[in-house]
Design a protein around this motif. Structure first.
Motif, short mmCIF file in Angstrom:
data_model
loop_
_atom_site.label_atom_id
_atom_site.label_comp_id
_atom_site.label_asym_id
_atom_site.label_seq_id
_atom_site.Cartn_x
_atom_site.Cartn_y
_atom_site.Cartn_z
N ASN A 67 0.87 -1.19 0.00
CA ASN A 67 0.00 0.00 0.00
C ASN A 67 0.90 1.23 0.00
N THR A 68 0.81 2.04 -1.04
CA THR A 68 1.69 3.21 -1.16
C THR A 68 0.99 4.50 -0.76
N ARG A 69 -0.22 4.42 -0.23
CA ARG A 69 -0.91 5.63 0.22
C ARG A 69 -0.32 6.10 1.55
N ASP A 70 -0.57 7.35 1.89
CA ASP A 70 -0.07 7.93 3.14
C ASP A 70 -0.95 7.48 4.30
N VAL A 71 -0.82 6.23 4.66
CA VAL A 71 -1.58 5.68 5.78
C VAL A 71 -0.62 5.08 6.79
N GLY A 72 -1.06 4.99 8.03
CA GLY A 72 -0.24 4.41 9.08
C GLY A 72 -0.63 2.98 9.37
N VAL A 73 0.36 2.14 9.64
CA VAL A 73 0.16 0.73 9.95
C VAL A 73 0.94 0.42 11.22
N TRP A 74 0.29 -0.15 12.23
CA TRP A 74 0.96 -0.47 13.49
C TRP A 74 2.04 -1.53 13.31
N ILE A 75 3.18 -1.34 14.01
CA ILE A 75 4.17 -2.39 14.24
C ILE A 75 4.37 -2.51 15.75
N GLY A 76 5.25 -3.41 16.18
CA GLY A 76 5.32 -3.77 17.60
C GLY A 76 6.21 -2.91 18.48
N LEU A 77 6.65 -1.74 18.02
CA LEU A 77 7.55 -0.90 18.81
C LEU A 77 6.75 0.07 19.68
N LYS A 78 7.06 0.06 20.99
CA LYS A 78 6.33 0.90 21.93
C LYS A 78 7.30 1.52 22.94
N LYS A 79 6.97 2.72 23.38
CA LYS A 79 7.83 3.43 24.32
C LYS A 79 7.78 2.77 25.70
N SER A 80 8.95 2.66 26.35
CA SER A 80 9.05 2.13 27.71
C SER A 80 9.44 3.26 28.66
N SER A 81 9.84 2.90 29.85
CA SER A 81 10.21 3.92 30.84
C SER A 81 11.71 4.03 31.04
N ASP A 82 12.50 3.14 30.44
CA ASP A 82 13.94 3.11 30.68
C ASP A 82 14.73 3.23 29.38
N TYR A 83 15.77 4.07 29.43
CA TYR A 83 16.70 4.15 28.29
C TYR A 83 17.59 2.90 28.29
N LYS A 84 17.81 2.34 27.10
CA LYS A 84 18.69 1.19 26.95
C LYS A 84 19.54 1.36 25.70
N TRP A 85 20.78 0.83 25.76
CA TRP A 85 21.70 0.95 24.63
C TRP A 85 21.40 -0.11 23.60
N LYS A 86 21.48 0.29 22.31
CA LYS A 86 21.23 -0.61 21.18
C LYS A 86 22.19 -0.27 20.06
N TRP A 87 22.41 -1.25 19.18
CA TRP A 87 23.16 -1.02 17.96
C TRP A 87 22.19 -0.83 16.80
N SER A 88 22.46 0.14 15.95
CA SER A 88 21.62 0.39 14.79
C SER A 88 21.48 -0.84 13.92
N LEU A 89 22.52 -1.65 13.84
CA LEU A 89 22.53 -2.86 13.01
C LEU A 89 21.74 -4.00 13.64
N GLY A 90 21.36 -3.84 14.92
CA GLY A 90 20.55 -4.85 15.60
C GLY A 90 21.32 -5.81 16.47
N ASP A 91 22.65 -5.64 16.59
CA ASP A 91 23.45 -6.53 17.42
C ASP A 91 23.19 -6.29 18.91
N PRO A 92 23.37 -7.30 19.77
CA PRO A 92 23.23 -7.10 21.22
C PRO A 92 24.25 -6.10 21.74
N ALA A 93 23.83 -5.21 22.62
CA ALA A 93 24.73 -4.18 23.16
C ALA A 93 25.38 -4.68 24.45
N ASN A 94 26.23 -5.70 24.33
CA ASN A 94 26.88 -6.30 25.49
C ASN A 94 28.27 -5.74 25.73
N ASN A 95 29.03 -5.53 24.68
CA ASN A 95 30.39 -5.05 24.82
C ASN A 95 30.41 -3.53 24.98
#
Length: 366
Positions: A67-95
């Protein structure tokens, strides 16, 4: 650790070779619901609201919705209460390799002389891209904000680089080749979490989003289909949505390893083989919901040859043993050993007698 065995010998041919690619399937639900209702529907019918790990997933989702119209579609990302470190590429932020400076609240990270520093994401700096095809890091000398650098890397390479261990940290500093130059890397922190609790740090926000605009409670994420980028929106809005179904399924029934193998082959494809880092990521998202401390994998030990092998016939390359467990095969002539994964903590692999009864993970049919 990566240790590749040459092959799985014919001794184990009775286990067959049932290797199928494990993928995430997306399903577009053309019915409007608020975010919470959409989440419940996806959990009851599939696995969860859509999680997106990379641009390949994003492109697959776009094709699913079609669908190329200007419509919104829900995905599973939701705001939480805590900041956490992440990698843009999706790797675990352990190191981590932070400098000794006092850390502020800035949410992006640059690297200088091998150390990491917080910085306001709107500052301009050189940056390091990672190219998945060539498996190399590339230093870009133009000055961009962190978000601009991310967009550039995704357009011309794969993404901003991840630093997963000290060895990679040294290699990237060699690419920088300057102890005074600051360069963006892919590490950032935010408040956003996926509904299925996966650790994916992939984000594809529109410019100046998320901005918590209008009603100041824009805690959920929609994909704007005309451009494929994300916007924060009020969770009470009614939108169509996308579910995903992982090809890994947790069975909360306590069986011996052999009983679990038979169950998976009768009802799905096989006990799961964790032979890539990507499958390891998917495994972590599934295994944390187990009711036992360990969960059976398709990992088996041979006393006669003295090796561990996957029941799908794949060689054992990707390994994540808890300390001492790779060699924990005492009395194996009388007690066969099989591999399980910890459902909590670091999700390390454990050697257990095959007669122990545990939850287990099957690979579903495509």
């Amino acid at each position: 650790m990566w240790v590749c065995l040459s092959s799985v010998f014919s001794t184990f041919s009775s286990f067959g070779s049932l290797c199928e690619c494990i993928q995430r399937q997306y399903y577009y639900i053309n019915t409007t619901m608020n975010w919470t209702e959409a989440q419940s529907y996806c959990r009851e019918t599939y696995t969860d609201l859509a999680t997106i790990n990379n641009m390949n997933d994003m492109n697959k989702l776009m094709k699913t919705v079609n669908n190329t119209r200007d419509v919104g579609v829900w995905i599973g990302l939701k705001k939480s209460s805590d900041y956490k470190w992440k990698w843009s590429l999706g790797d675990p932020a352990n190191n981590t390799n932070w400098s000794n400076e006092q850390h502020g609240n800035d949410n992006c990270v640059f690297m200088r002389n091998g150390e990491w520093h917080h910085q306001n994401c709107d500052q301009r700096s050189k940056f390091i891209c990672y190219n998945e095809t060539s498996k190399i890091n590339i230093k870009e000398t133009s000055n961009k904000t962190w978000r601009e650098a991310q967009t550039f890397c995704r357009q011309y390479h794969t993404d901003l680089t991840s630093v997963r261990n000290p060895n990679e940290n040294e290699k990237i500093q060699t690419v920088i080749n300057d102890t005074e130059t600051s360069v963006w890397i892919g590490l950032f922190s935010d408040l956003w979490e996926w509904s299925d609790k996966s650790k994916s740090g992939f984000r594809n926000w529109k410019s100046f989003e998320p901005n918590n605009n209008h009603d100041y409670s824009e805690d959920c994420t929609e994909v704007r289909m005309n451009e494929g980028q994300w916007n924060d929106a009020g969770c009470h809005h009614s939108l169509t949505f996308v579910c995903h179904e992982d090809k890994l399924v947790l069975i909360k029934e306590n069986l011996s390893w052999m009983e679990a193998l038979i169950y998976c082959r009768k009802n799905h494809v096989d006990l799961v083989s964790v032979d890539t880092a990507e499958i390891e990521k998917r495994l972590k998202a599934v295994v944390q919901h187990a009711s036992t401390a360990e969960v059976w994998l398709g990992l088996r030990h041979s006393c006669s040859v003295g090796i561990w092998f996957w029941v799908n016939g794949e060689i054992v390359c990707y390994e994540k043993w808890a300390e001492g467990n790779e060699t924990a095969v005492e009395n194996c002539e009388t007690v066969m050993r099989s591999g399980a994964v910890q459902s909590k903590e670091d999700h390390h692999w454990i050697s257990l007698p095959e007669t122990e009864r545990r939850n287990f993970i099957c690979m579903q049919r495509m």
